[in-house]
Design a protein around this motif. Structure first.
Motif, mmCIF file in Angstrom:
data_model
loop_
_atom_site.group_PDB
_atom_site.id
_atom_site.type_symbol
_atom_site.label_atom_id
_atom_site.label_comp_id
_atom_site.label_asym_id
_atom_site.label_seq_id
_atom_site.Cartn_x
_atom_site.Cartn_y
_atom_site.Cartn_z
ATOM 1 N N GLU A 165 7.472 3.468 -4.949
ATOM 2 C CA GLU A 165 7.840 3.059 -3.721
ATOM 3 C C GLU A 165 9.203 1.642 -2.966
ATOM 4 O OE1 GLU A 165 6.016 0.808 0.968
ATOM 5 O OE2 GLU A 165 5.140 1.627 -1.356
ATOM 6 N N ALA A 166 10.040 1.819 -2.500
ATOM 7 C CA ALA A 166 11.232 1.189 -2.494
ATOM 8 C C ALA A 166 11.262 -0.271 -2.103
ATOM 9 C CB ALA A 166 12.571 1.778 -1.918
ATOM 10 N N ALA A 167 10.054 -0.601 -0.977
ATOM 11 C CA ALA A 167 10.459 -1.738 -0.168
ATOM 12 C C ALA A 167 9.266 -2.834 -1.039
ATOM 13 C CB ALA A 167 9.008 -1.269 0.832
ATOM 14 N N LEU A 168 8.589 -2.077 -2.657
ATOM 15 C CA LEU A 168 8.318 -3.352 -3.437
ATOM 16 C C LEU A 168 8.680 -3.674 -4.458
ATOM 17 C CD1 LEU A 168 4.955 -1.135 -4.654
ATOM 18 C CD2 LEU A 168 4.889 -2.127 -2.445
ATOM 19 N N THR A 169 9.520 -3.082 -4.448
ATOM 20 C CA THR A 169 11.367 -3.300 -5.254
ATOM 21 C C THR A 169 11.330 -4.974 -4.804
ATOM 22 O OG1 THR A 169 11.887 -1.195 -6.395
ATOM 23 C CG2 THR A 169 12.923 -2.928 -6.801
ATOM 24 N N GLU A 170 11.930 -4.503 -3.091
ATOM 25 C CA GLU A 170 12.898 -5.858 -2.428
ATOM 26 C C GLU A 170 11.559 -6.929 -2.603
ATOM 27 O OE1 GLU A 170 15.410 -5.707 -2.850
ATOM 28 O OE2 GLU A 170 15.246 -4.184 -3.586
ATOM 29 N N HIS A 241 1.394 -1.948 -13.243
ATOM 30 C CA HIS A 241 1.169 -3.292 -13.867
ATOM 31 C C HIS A 241 0.350 -3.937 -13.269
ATOM 32 C CE1 HIS A 241 0.126 -6.364 -16.820
ATOM 33 N NE2 HIS A 241 0.595 -6.944 -16.110
ATOM 34 N N LEU A 242 1.353 -3.355 -11.587
ATOM 35 C CA LEU A 242 0.509 -4.968 -10.594
ATOM 36 C C LEU A 242 -0.381 -3.854 -9.610
ATOM 37 C CD1 LEU A 242 4.328 -6.289 -10.712
ATOM 38 C CD2 LEU A 242 1.751 -6.988 -11.433
ATOM 39 N N ILE A 243 -1.899 -3.666 -9.590
ATOM 40 C CA ILE A 243 -2.630 -2.864 -9.143
ATOM 41 C C ILE A 243 -2.416 -3.162 -7.502
ATOM 42 C CG2 ILE A 243 -4.918 -2.165 -8.936
ATOM 43 C CD1 ILE A 243 -5.155 -2.546 -12.100
ATOM 44 N N ALA A 244 -2.586 -4.581 -7.518
ATOM 45 C CA ALA A 244 -2.387 -5.009 -5.886
ATOM 46 C C ALA A 244 -1.117 -4.679 -5.361
ATOM 47 C CB ALA A 244 -2.758 -6.660 -6.328
ATOM 48 N N LEU A 245 -0.369 -4.445 -5.323
ATOM 49 C CA LEU A 245 0.821 -4.260 -5.084
ATOM 50 C C LEU A 245 1.037 -2.382 -4.255
ATOM 51 C CD1 LEU A 245 3.984 -6.162 -6.441
ATOM 52 C CD2 LEU A 245 3.000 -6.129 -4.207
ATOM 53 N N GLU A 246 0.307 -1.938 -5.675
ATOM 54 C CA GLU A 246 0.528 -0.077 -5.849
ATOM 55 C C GLU A 246 -0.468 0.274 -5.454
ATOM 56 O OE1 GLU A 246 3.347 2.170 -8.450
ATOM 57 O OE2 GLU A 246 2.864 0.304 -10.128
ATOM 58 N N ALA A 247 -1.640 -0.527 -5.328
ATOM 59 C CA ALA A 247 -3.421 0.545 -5.141
ATOM 60 C C ALA A 247 -3.888 -0.576 -4.216
ATOM 61 C CB ALA A 247 -3.360 0.783 -6.494
ATOM 62 N N PRO A 248 -3.469 -0.960 -3.190
ATOM 63 C CA PRO A 248 -4.190 -2.330 -2.627
ATOM 64 C C PRO A 248 -5.640 -1.700 -1.852
ATOM 65 C CG PRO A 248 -2.668 -1.905 -1.300
ATOM 66 C CD PRO A 248 -2.025 -0.994 -2.442
ATOM 67 N N ALA A 249 -5.418 -0.374 -1.080
ATOM 68 C CA ALA A 249 -6.834 0.225 -0.468
ATOM 69 C C ALA A 249 -7.977 0.341 -1.802
ATOM 70 C CB ALA A 249 -6.804 1.211 0.099
ATOM 71 N N GLU A 250 -7.330 0.974 -3.383
ATOM 72 C CA GLU A 250 -8.475 1.456 -3.988
ATOM 73 C C GLU A 250 -8.723 0.085 -4.853
ATOM 74 O OE1 GLU A 250 -5.396 2.891 -3.185
ATOM 75 O OE2 GLU A 250 -5.028 5.368 -3.838
ATOM 76 N N LEU A 251 -8.266 -0.869 -4.862
ATOM 77 C CA LEU A 251 -8.568 -2.554 -5.018
ATOM 78 C C LEU A 251 -9.305 -3.083 -4.611
ATOM 79 C CD1 LEU A 251 -8.243 -4.209 -7.100
ATOM 80 C CD2 LEU A 251 -6.313 -5.629 -6.010
ATOM 81 N N THR A 252 -9.545 -2.875 -2.932
ATOM 82 C CA THR A 252 -10.252 -3.361 -2.310
ATOM 83 C C THR A 252 -11.240 -2.174 -1.947
ATOM 84 O OG1 THR A 252 -8.808 -2.365 0.025
ATOM 85 C CG2 THR A 252 -8.673 -4.927 -0.653
ATOM 86 N N ALA A 253 -11.590 -1.087 -1.918
ATOM 87 C CA ALA A 253 -12.957 -0.550 -2.396
ATOM 88 C C ALA A 253 -13.244 -0.802 -3.376
ATOM 89 C CB ALA A 253 -12.108 0.951 -1.971
ATOM 90 N N ALA A 254 -12.422 -1.216 -4.480
ATOM 91 C CA ALA A 254 -13.819 -1.422 -5.866
ATOM 92 C C ALA A 254 -14.223 -3.235 -6.307
ATOM 93 C CB ALA A 254 -12.924 -1.521 -7.257
ATOM 94 N N LEU A 255 -13.157 -3.813 -5.161
ATOM 95 C CA LEU A 255 -13.880 -5.225 -4.820
ATOM 96 C C LEU A 255 -15.117 -5.365 -3.859
ATOM 97 C CD1 LEU A 255 -10.457 -7.567 -4.839
ATOM 98 C CD2 LEU A 255 -12.439 -6.979 -6.622
ATOM 99 N N GLY A 256 -14.963 -4.383 -2.893
ATOM 100 C CA GLY A 256 -16.030 -4.778 -2.162
ATOM 101 C C GLY A 256 -17.415 -4.448 -2.270
ATOM 102 N N PRO A 257 -18.195 -3.290 -2.998
ATOM 103 C CA PRO A 257 -19.336 -3.768 -3.696
ATOM 104 C C PRO A 257 -19.732 -4.582 -5.046
ATOM 105 C CG PRO A 257 -18.149 -1.526 -4.180
ATOM 106 C CD PRO A 257 -17.353 -2.723 -3.365
ATOM 107 N N PHE A 258 -18.573 -4.734 -5.994
ATOM 108 C CA PHE A 258 -18.399 -5.882 -6.888
ATOM 109 C C PHE A 258 -18.634 -7.261 -6.561
ATOM 110 C CE2 PHE A 258 -16.690 -8.823 -9.875
ATOM 111 C CZ PHE A 258 -17.251 -8.291 -11.158
ATOM 112 N N LEU A 259 -17.320 -8.164 -5.263
ATOM 113 C CA LEU A 259 -18.105 -8.975 -5.270
ATOM 114 C C LEU A 259 -19.105 -9.625 -4.213
ATOM 115 C CD1 LEU A 259 -14.432 -9.552 -3.987
ATOM 116 C CD2 LEU A 259 -15.347 -10.573 -6.062
#
Length: 261
Positions: A165-170, A241-259
């Motif tokens: 996604e070009a916006a991530l580069t900027e 490498h930068l999961i929070a930038l590229e897959a935020p929805a998937e990351l929050t889904a994984a963090l939800g039950p864990f946290l």
């Protein structure tokens, strides 16, 4: 941003939401803004603390010896938090490991997203990256150094720029330029990380890795998952490498039950 000043400069931090404290530690090529897309969901249940490491984002470069582990301890003392959930990306993950080893009683849980491994025997691919970055920095060519790092850490080795996604580069370009400009100063004053045996880590641990990341970091993540007792491993199929930038929805889904544990 709020600042915590000391005789070595200042740390800038921000707090969002209410609830048990969660500290997000950014990658070594980014700043606190890399977490922007995951904060709103986390802030529905937690007090989300983000800060820029020294020489990153809005935190001043160090003017004397400092320890990133000690910086985190002092920030938590300042905020009045005895025990926190730590989520660290890349170098931020390494800081989180060091803090957990040094202050195990202050960590409720630990999440590591593509964290490095001390003394790792880097591949030819990683050596080539360093051999491209170093002369650019030595020549003072920050634009070239930024391009090298964007190629390695945002695009990754497994895809072309058309797939990013070009916006991530900027979004990443400015924070990356700042940290590269301050890299020598940070390295000169850093007192190094807090090391120890990860087998002694006794808190719930989640290890995350992007399937499009450099092979070295995929191997390292499996090492952490195997070496920390009871750790779980989750892979993110669309991220490098930068999961929070590229897959935020998937990351929050994984963090939800864990946290929530």
């Amino acid at each position: 941003m709020i600042t915590l000043a000391d005789d070595r400069g200042h740390l800038s931090y921000t707090i969002t939401g209410e609830g048990p404290p969660v500290v997000l530690l950014h990658a070594g090529v980014a700043d606190h803004t890399m977490w922007d897309a995951v904060v709103p969901t986390l802030a529905e249940r937690y007090t989300v603390i983000r800060y820029d490491l020294r020489g990153f984002g809005e935190s001043a470069p160090p003017t004397g010896p400092f320890s990133e582990t000690d910086d985190l301890r002092r920030l938590l003392d300042h905020l009045g938090h005895e025990r926190v959930r730590l989520v660290g990306a890349s170098w931020g993950g390494r800081v989180a490991v060091g803090f957990t080893l040094a202050h195990p009683d202050r960590v409720h849980s630990l999440t590591l997203l593509a964290a490095p491994w001390p003394g790792y025997d880097w591949s030819a691919e990683m050596i080539a990256y360093d051999e491209a970055e170093t002369p650019a920095l030595d020549a003072g060519d920050l634009d070239a150094a930024v391009r090298v790092n964007l190629d390695m850490w945002l695009r990754g080795p497994a895809r072309g720029w058309d797939d990013v996604e070009a916006a991530l580069t900027e979004r990443l370009r400015g924070p990356m330029r700042t940290c590269l400009a301050n890299q020598d100063t940070v390295g000169e004053h850093s007192q190094g990380r807090a090391d120890g045996d990860i087998a002694t880590i006794a808190v719930p641990t989640l290890v995350g890795i992007g399937r499009l990341d450099v092979a070295d970091f995929q191997d390292i993540s499996h090492r952490y998952a195997a070496g920390i007792p009871g750790a779980s491993l989750v892979e993110f199929s669309t991220a490098a490498h930068l999961i929070a930038l590229e897959a935020p929805a998937e990351l929050t889904a994984a963090l939800g039950p864990f946290l929530a544990r």
